[in-house]
Design a protein around this motif. Structure first.
Motif, PDB file in Angstrom:
ATOM      1  N   GLU A   8      -0.102  12.070  -6.392  1.00 57.09           N
ATOM      2  CA  GLU A   8      -1.287  12.741  -5.860  1.00 57.09           C
ATOM      3  C   GLU A   8      -1.167  12.951  -4.350  1.00 57.09           C
ATOM      4  O   GLU A   8      -1.434  14.029  -3.833  1.00 57.09           O
ATOM      5  CB  GLU A   8      -2.550  11.920  -6.163  1.00 57.09           C
ATOM      6  CG  GLU A   8      -2.938  11.951  -7.634  1.00 57.09           C
ATOM      7  CD  GLU A   8      -4.008  10.913  -7.990  1.00 57.09           C
ATOM      8  OE1 GLU A   8      -4.439  10.120  -7.104  1.00 57.09           O
ATOM      9  OE2 GLU A   8      -4.406  10.879  -9.172  1.00 57.09           O
ATOM     10  N   LYS A   9      -0.751  11.919  -3.643  1.00 60.22           N
ATOM     11  CA  LYS A   9      -0.640  12.000  -2.181  1.00 60.22           C
ATOM     12  C   LYS A   9       0.538  12.865  -1.734  1.00 60.22           C
ATOM     13  O   LYS A   9       0.477  13.479  -0.677  1.00 60.22           O
ATOM     14  CB  LYS A   9      -0.551  10.610  -1.568  1.00 60.22           C
ATOM     15  CG  LYS A   9      -1.860   9.853  -1.696  1.00 60.22           C
ATOM     16  CD  LYS A   9      -1.884   8.638  -0.807  1.00 60.22           C
ATOM     17  CE  LYS A   9      -3.188   7.923  -0.905  1.00 60.22           C
ATOM     18  NZ  LYS A   9      -4.109   8.222   0.157  1.00 60.22           N
ATOM     19  N   SER A  18       0.833  -1.199   0.000  1.00 60.66           N
ATOM     20  CA  SER A  18       0.000   0.000   0.000  1.00 60.66           C
ATOM     21  C   SER A  18       0.872   1.255   0.000  1.00 60.66           C
ATOM     22  O   SER A  18       2.072   1.211   0.295  1.00 60.66           O
ATOM     23  CB  SER A  18      -0.894   0.019   1.243  1.00 60.66           C
ATOM     24  OG  SER A  18      -0.089   0.192   2.407  1.00 60.66           O
ATOM     25  N   TYR A  19       0.242   2.380  -0.294  1.00 58.46           N
ATOM     26  CA  TYR A  19       0.929   3.665  -0.241  1.00 58.46           C
ATOM     27  C   TYR A  19       1.509   3.884   1.157  1.00 58.46           C
ATOM     28  O   TYR A  19       2.669   4.261   1.312  1.00 58.46           O
ATOM     29  CB  TYR A  19      -0.037   4.809  -0.599  1.00 58.46           C
ATOM     30  CG  TYR A  19       0.509   6.166  -0.203  1.00 58.46           C
ATOM     31  CD1 TYR A  19       1.457   6.807  -0.996  1.00 58.46           C
ATOM     32  CD2 TYR A  19       0.108   6.781   0.983  1.00 58.46           C
ATOM     33  CE1 TYR A  19       1.987   8.035  -0.628  1.00 58.46           C
ATOM     34  CE2 TYR A  19       0.634   8.007   1.355  1.00 58.46           C
ATOM     35  CZ  TYR A  19       1.573   8.626   0.553  1.00 58.46           C
ATOM     36  OH  TYR A  19       2.103   9.829   0.930  1.00 58.46           O
ATOM     37  N   TYR A  23       7.060  -0.494  -9.289  1.00 58.91           N
ATOM     38  CA  TYR A  23       5.950   0.415  -9.573  1.00 58.91           C
ATOM     39  C   TYR A  23       6.059   0.965 -10.979  1.00 58.91           C
ATOM     40  O   TYR A  23       7.124   0.965 -11.593  1.00 58.91           O
ATOM     41  CB  TYR A  23       5.874   1.548  -8.543  1.00 58.91           C
ATOM     42  CG  TYR A  23       6.870   2.666  -8.728  1.00 58.91           C
ATOM     43  CD1 TYR A  23       6.532   3.812  -9.455  1.00 58.91           C
ATOM     44  CD2 TYR A  23       8.132   2.598  -8.164  1.00 58.91           C
ATOM     45  CE1 TYR A  23       7.435   4.848  -9.619  1.00 58.91           C
ATOM     46  CE2 TYR A  23       9.038   3.630  -8.316  1.00 58.91           C
ATOM     47  CZ  TYR A  23       8.689   4.749  -9.044  1.00 58.91           C
ATOM     48  OH  TYR A  23       9.584   5.771  -9.214  1.00 58.91           O
ATOM     49  N   GLY A  50      -0.886   1.103  -6.434  1.00 59.06           N
ATOM     50  CA  GLY A  50      -1.296   2.512  -6.475  1.00 59.06           C
ATOM     51  C   GLY A  50      -0.466   3.303  -7.461  1.00 59.06           C
ATOM     52  O   GLY A  50      -0.914   4.301  -8.020  1.00 59.06           O
ATOM     53  N   LYS A  83       1.021   7.314 -10.028  1.00 58.64           N
ATOM     54  CA  LYS A  83      -0.170   8.180 -10.044  1.00 58.64           C
ATOM     55  C   LYS A  83      -0.633   8.473  -8.614  1.00 58.64           C
ATOM     56  O   LYS A  83      -0.809   9.624  -8.240  1.00 58.64           O
ATOM     57  CB  LYS A  83      -1.279   7.515 -10.863  1.00 58.64           C
ATOM     58  CG  LYS A  83      -2.533   8.341 -11.011  1.00 58.64           C
ATOM     59  CD  LYS A  83      -3.518   7.617 -11.917  1.00 58.64           C
ATOM     60  CE  LYS A  83      -4.753   8.385 -12.260  1.00 58.64           C
ATOM     61  NZ  LYS A  83      -5.365   9.194 -11.278  1.00 58.64           N
ATOM     62  N   GLN A  84      -0.818   7.445  -7.814  1.00 59.08           N
ATOM     63  CA  GLN A  84      -1.249   7.647  -6.429  1.00 59.08           C
ATOM     64  C   GLN A  84      -0.177   8.354  -5.613  1.00 59.08           C
ATOM     65  O   GLN A  84      -0.474   9.262  -4.843  1.00 59.08           O
ATOM     66  CB  GLN A  84      -1.582   6.295  -5.781  1.00 59.08           C
ATOM     67  CG  GLN A  84      -2.069   6.430  -4.347  1.00 59.08           C
ATOM     68  CD  GLN A  84      -2.285   5.082  -3.689  1.00 59.08           C
ATOM     69  OE1 GLN A  84      -1.389   4.236  -3.685  1.00 59.08           O
ATOM     70  NE2 GLN A  84      -3.483   4.886  -3.158  1.00 59.08           N
ATOM     71  N   TRP A  85       1.070   7.954  -5.789  1.00 59.99           N
ATOM     72  CA  TRP A  85       2.173   8.565  -5.029  1.00 59.99           C
ATOM     73  C   TRP A  85       2.230  10.067  -5.287  1.00 59.99           C
ATOM     74  O   TRP A  85       2.308  10.860  -4.354  1.00 59.99           O
ATOM     75  CB  TRP A  85       3.499   7.911  -5.421  1.00 59.99           C
ATOM     76  CG  TRP A  85       4.661   8.459  -4.638  1.00 59.99           C
ATOM     77  CD1 TRP A  85       5.430   9.544  -4.961  1.00 59.99           C
ATOM     78  CD2 TRP A  85       5.152   7.975  -3.394  1.00 59.99           C
ATOM     79  NE1 TRP A  85       6.370   9.750  -3.996  1.00 59.99           N
ATOM     80  CE2 TRP A  85       6.216   8.799  -3.027  1.00 59.99           C
ATOM     81  CE3 TRP A  85       4.793   6.919  -2.563  1.00 59.99           C
ATOM     82  CZ2 TRP A  85       6.957   8.597  -1.855  1.00 59.99           C
ATOM     83  CZ3 TRP A  85       5.512   6.718  -1.405  1.00 59.99           C
ATOM     84  CH2 TRP A  85       6.574   7.548  -1.058  1.00 59.99           C
TER      85      TRP A  85
END
Length: 149
Positions: free
Chosen positions: A145-146, A36-37, A107, A138, A141-143
Motif C-alpha cells: 500500500e505504501k 515499523s514500515y 514478514y 505491517g 499488505k502495508q508495504w
C-alpha cells in the motif's frame, strides 16, 4: 478435568485456567519484537546487515515481495534456521544469518505468520543483546500500500 467419550478425551477448562492461558498468550505476543514500515524502509537496499525473510506461500510471493527478501515458508523456518550454513546456502542461495544477526526481520501478508516465525527464531537463540529477530507486523499488505504496488 475431562471425560473420555467415544475414544476422545474432552477437557473442560476452569475460568482460572483460561485466564492464565490468555495471560501467557498475551505475554508471548507482547514479547515479539516489532519493526515499523519506516524503520524497515530505511534498511531495505541500504543495510548490508538486513536479512529479510518472506514467510508467505510460493503463490503469495509470486504476486509481489519486498525487495531483497528471501522466501522461507513459515512451516519451514525452524528447519531452515537449524540447517548448517552449507545446506542453507544450497537451498536458499544466500548465506545463513548468524545467531547474532543484527537485522533479522520476518514478514508475511498481515503479520500473524511472521510473528510465529519470529517467535520460532527467538526460541532457537536468535535473540542477543538489543539487536534481534523482529516481526514486520505491517506485513506485505502495508508495504504494498505504501509503495504503491
Amino acid at each position: 478435568m475431562g471425560d473420555f467419550i467415544d475414544g476422545t478425551v474432552r477437557t473442560y477448562w476452569t475460568k482460572e485456567d483460561l485466564e492464565a492461558c490468555q495471560t501467557e498468550m498475551l505475554t508471548v505476543r507482547l514479547a515479539t519484537k516489532q519493526i515499523s514500515y519506516e524503520d524497515l524502509k530505511a534498511l531495505v537496499g541500504k543495510s548490508q546487515n538486513l536479512f529479510l525473510v518472506d514467510v508467505r506461500t510460493k503463490e503469495e510471493v509470486a504476486n509481489g515481495r519486498i525487495p531483497g527478501s528471501v522466501h522461507i515458508p513459515v512451516d519451514t523456518v525452524g528447519t531452515a534456521l537449524e540447517m548448517n550454513p552449507e545446506e542453507f546456502l544450497a537451498k536458499y542461495g544466500v548465506t545463513k544469518p548468524p545467531l547474532d544477526a543484527p537485522e533479522l526481520v520476518f514478514y508475511c501478508r498481515i503479520g500473524r505468520r511472521s510473528e510465529m516465525a519470529t517467535n520460532k527464531a527467538h526460541s532457537l537463540g536468535y535473540v542477543l543483546g538489543y539487536t534481534n529477530a523482529r516481526n514486520y507486523a505491517g506485513a506485505y499488505k502495508q508495504w504494498s500500500e505504501k509503495e504503491g504496488k
